[in-house]
Structures are given as C-alpha cells and as structure tokens.
Design a protein around this motif. Structure first.
Motif, PDB file in Angstrom:
ATOM      1  N   SER A  45      -1.826  -1.670  -3.842  1.00 60.03           N
ATOM      2  CA  SER A  45      -2.669  -0.472  -3.854  1.00 60.03           C
ATOM      3  C   SER A  45      -1.758   0.730  -4.022  1.00 60.03           C
ATOM      4  O   SER A  45      -0.698   0.800  -3.401  1.00 60.03           O
ATOM      5  CB  SER A  45      -3.446  -0.353  -2.547  1.00 60.03           C
ATOM      6  N   TYR A  46      -2.186   1.706  -4.835  1.00 61.69           N
ATOM      7  CA  TYR A  46      -1.302   2.816  -5.210  1.00 61.69           C
ATOM      8  C   TYR A  46      -2.120   4.041  -5.602  1.00 61.69           C
ATOM      9  O   TYR A  46      -3.315   3.941  -5.883  1.00 61.69           O
ATOM     10  CB  TYR A  46      -0.440   2.409  -6.404  1.00 61.69           C
ATOM     11  N   ASP A  47      -1.470   5.202  -5.641  1.00 62.45           N
ATOM     12  CA  ASP A  47      -2.018   6.401  -6.277  1.00 62.45           C
ATOM     13  C   ASP A  47      -1.377   6.559  -7.651  1.00 62.45           C
ATOM     14  O   ASP A  47      -2.059   6.750  -8.642  1.00 62.45           O
ATOM     15  CB  ASP A  47      -1.742   7.658  -5.441  1.00 62.45           C
ATOM     16  N   THR A  48      -0.049   6.492  -7.700  1.00 57.71           N
ATOM     17  CA  THR A  48       0.661   6.505  -8.981  1.00 57.71           C
ATOM     18  C   THR A  48       1.545   5.271  -9.045  1.00 57.71           C
ATOM     19  O   THR A  48       2.135   4.864  -8.046  1.00 57.71           O
ATOM     20  CB  THR A  48       1.527   7.771  -9.161  1.00 57.71           C
ATOM     21  N   LEU A  49       1.633   4.683 -10.227  1.00 54.44           N
ATOM     22  CA  LEU A  49       2.331   3.417 -10.395  1.00 54.44           C
ATOM     23  C   LEU A  49       3.145   3.434 -11.679  1.00 54.44           C
ATOM     24  O   LEU A  49       2.629   3.779 -12.736  1.00 54.44           O
ATOM     25  CB  LEU A  49       1.304   2.278 -10.457  1.00 54.44           C
ATOM     26  N   THR A  50       4.417   3.054 -11.566  1.00 53.78           N
ATOM     27  CA  THR A  50       5.283   2.876 -12.725  1.00 53.78           C
ATOM     28  C   THR A  50       5.845   1.465 -12.663  1.00 53.78           C
ATOM     29  O   THR A  50       6.380   1.061 -11.629  1.00 53.78           O
ATOM     30  CB  THR A  50       6.443   3.898 -12.723  1.00 53.78           C
ATOM     31  N   ILE A  51       5.713   0.721 -13.756  1.00 54.99           N
ATOM     32  CA  ILE A  51       6.215  -0.655 -13.811  1.00 54.99           C
ATOM     33  C   ILE A  51       7.144  -0.793 -15.000  1.00 54.99           C
ATOM     34  O   ILE A  51       6.753  -0.509 -16.132  1.00 54.99           O
ATOM     35  CB  ILE A  51       5.071  -1.676 -13.959  1.00 54.99           C
ATOM     36  N   GLU A  52       8.368  -1.265 -14.730  1.00 55.21           N
ATOM     37  CA  GLU A  52       9.298  -1.545 -15.826  1.00 55.21           C
ATOM     38  C   GLU A  52       8.927  -2.865 -16.478  1.00 55.21           C
ATOM     39  O   GLU A  52       8.485  -3.796 -15.805  1.00 55.21           O
ATOM     40  CB  GLU A  52      10.739  -1.634 -15.310  1.00 55.21           C
ATOM     41  N   GLU A  67       0.866  -1.176   0.000  1.00 57.31           N
ATOM     42  CA  GLU A  67       0.000   0.000   0.000  1.00 57.31           C
ATOM     43  C   GLU A  67       0.904   1.227   0.000  1.00 57.31           C
ATOM     44  O   GLU A  67       1.418   1.634   1.033  1.00 57.31           O
ATOM     45  CB  GLU A  67      -0.886  -0.026   1.246  1.00 57.31           C
ATOM     46  N   VAL A  68       1.123   1.784  -1.206  1.00 56.06           N
ATOM     47  CA  VAL A  68       2.088   2.867  -1.395  1.00 56.06           C
ATOM     48  C   VAL A  68       1.477   3.926  -2.305  1.00 56.06           C
ATOM     49  O   VAL A  68       0.918   3.595  -3.351  1.00 56.06           O
ATOM     50  CB  VAL A  68       3.401   2.325  -2.014  1.00 56.06           C
ATOM     51  N   GLN A 121      -8.612   9.734 -11.744  1.00 48.66           N
ATOM     52  CA  GLN A 121      -8.047   8.416 -11.943  1.00 48.66           C
ATOM     53  C   GLN A 121      -6.628   8.350 -11.397  1.00 48.66           C
ATOM     54  O   GLN A 121      -5.885   9.305 -11.492  1.00 48.66           O
ATOM     55  CB  GLN A 121      -8.013   8.068 -13.440  1.00 48.66           C
ATOM     56  N   PRO A 122      -6.231   7.213 -10.813  1.00 47.68           N
ATOM     57  CA  PRO A 122      -4.850   7.065 -10.366  1.00 47.68           C
ATOM     58  C   PRO A 122      -3.911   7.012 -11.571  1.00 47.68           C
ATOM     59  O   PRO A 122      -4.326   6.630 -12.661  1.00 47.68           O
ATOM     60  CB  PRO A 122      -4.853   5.727  -9.612  1.00 47.68           C
ATOM     61  N   PHE A 148      -4.008  -5.239  -8.759  1.00 53.91           N
ATOM     62  CA  PHE A 148      -3.713  -3.815  -8.627  1.00 53.91           C
ATOM     63  C   PHE A 148      -5.006  -3.073  -8.358  1.00 53.91           C
ATOM     64  O   PHE A 148      -6.019  -3.352  -8.995  1.00 53.91           O
ATOM     65  CB  PHE A 148      -3.087  -3.265  -9.912  1.00 53.91           C
ATOM     66  N   ALA A 149      -4.972  -2.124  -7.421  1.00 57.91           N
ATOM     67  CA  ALA A 149      -6.152  -1.307  -7.130  1.00 57.91           C
ATOM     68  C   ALA A 149      -5.693   0.069  -6.686  1.00 57.91           C
ATOM     69  O   ALA A 149      -4.692   0.197  -5.985  1.00 57.91           O
ATOM     70  CB  ALA A 149      -6.984  -1.966  -6.030  1.00 57.91           C
ATOM     71  N   PRO A 150      -6.423   1.098  -7.100  1.00 58.78           N
ATOM     72  CA  PRO A 150      -6.082   2.446  -6.644  1.00 58.78           C
ATOM     73  C   PRO A 150      -6.370   2.586  -5.152  1.00 58.78           C
ATOM     74  O   PRO A 150      -7.192   1.853  -4.602  1.00 58.78           O
ATOM     75  CB  PRO A 150      -6.990   3.350  -7.470  1.00 58.78           C
ATOM     76  N   LEU A 151      -5.688   3.521  -4.507  1.00 56.59           N
ATOM     77  CA  LEU A 151      -5.871   3.766  -3.075  1.00 56.59           C
ATOM     78  C   LEU A 151      -7.171   4.485  -2.758  1.00 56.59           C
ATOM     79  O   LEU A 151      -7.470   4.688  -1.603  1.00 56.59           O
ATOM     80  CB  LEU A 151      -4.707   4.603  -2.524  1.00 56.59           C
ATOM     81  N   ARG A 152      -7.938   4.886  -3.750  1.00 57.67           N
ATOM     82  CA  ARG A 152      -9.218   5.557  -3.490  1.00 57.67           C
ATOM     83  C   ARG A 152     -10.007   4.784  -2.463  1.00 57.67           C
ATOM     84  O   ARG A 152     -10.104   3.567  -2.537  1.00 57.67           O
ATOM     85  CB  ARG A 152     -10.051   5.647  -4.760  1.00 57.67           C
ATOM     86  N   GLY A 153     -10.572   5.503  -1.510  1.00 54.62           N
ATOM     87  CA  GLY A 153     -11.395   4.850  -0.506  1.00 54.62           C
ATOM     88  C   GLY A 153     -10.599   4.337   0.675  1.00 54.62           C
ATOM     89  O   GLY A 153     -11.154   3.963   1.682  1.00 54.62           O
TER      90      GLY A 153
END
Length: 132
Positions: free
Chosen positions: A87-94, A70-71, A125-126, A103-108
């Motif tokens: 869980s994330y707000d912004t996500l970067t994946i190589e 949860e980041v 949107q995240p 994967f789920a946004p931190l909303r809520g």
C-alpha cells in the motif's frame, strides 16, 4: 526518542533481530529482521531480509521482504524481492524488481490525507513511477 537533526539507527549485516521494531528515527537495515517494523524512514540494504509488516512514512527497499508494506512514499529498487501486498501514496519501481503481491493506494487507510491543491481530495490518484 525524537528525531533531532536527522538521527538514524543502523542494523548491521551480522545482526538478526527476532521481534518488532518501533523507531521514531530513520532506520537502515542490512541484517535480518523477523518481526514488524514501524519507523519514520526505512532504507533496506541489498543483502538484508525482513519477515514481517513494514509501516513507514518513506522506504527505499532493495533486499528481500516477506510481509505487507504500508508506506506513503515507496521506492522499490531492482534488487528487491517482495512477497506480500503493498500500500502506498507514491510508488517508484525499478525495472527488474520482483513483487509477488497486490498494489493498492493508501486511500481509505488511517494515514495522513493527501493535500488538496485545487483537485478533489477523493478523486486524487496515487503517484506511480516506473524507473528504468
């Protein structure tokens, strides 16, 4: 402990910790942690392993993780192997990173609310970025 002037702690490659870690400073992990981690910012080395929940404002993961994450601002590098939900707000994946989970946004969640820059807060949107 406060975070005066960018203080950080390092867990070396020869260290294994069994138990939870709470740090108000940035944390760099090269060893093995069997327990939950809560810190300001987490940097994980390629050869490290974390078995437990991770909660942080930001994280840069490149080793093995078995547990929920949860980041708010998350970067998953190509050497990362994650087994658990993220869980994330912004996500970067190589490209090449391995994630076995959802994967789920931190909303809520009880994290800080996103800034409203003219857009409706609930409809925002995240962020998701795929790095090459």
């Amino acid at each position: 402990m406060a975070n005066p002037g960018g203080t950080f702690s390092v867990i070396g490659p020869d260290v294994t910790i069994r138990g939870d870690i709470e740090a108000s400073v940035d944390l760099h992990v090269d060893g093995k942690i069997i327990g939950n981690i809560e810190c300001a910012s987490l940097v994980q080395g390629e050869s490290s392993r974390i078995e437990g929940e991770i909660k942080a404002e930001s994280a840069r993961l490149s080793g093995e993780i078995k547990g929920t994450i949860e980041v708010r601002h998350l970067v998953v590098l190509k050497s990362a192997q994650i087994e658990g939900d993220v869980s994330y707000d912004t996500l970067t994946i190589e490209q090449g990173a391995s994630v076995d989970g959802r994967f789920a946004p931190l909303r809520g969640k009880a994290q800080a609310k996103p800034a409203t820059d003219g857009a409706q807060g609930e409809g925002k949107q995240p962020g998701l970025t795929l790095a090459g």
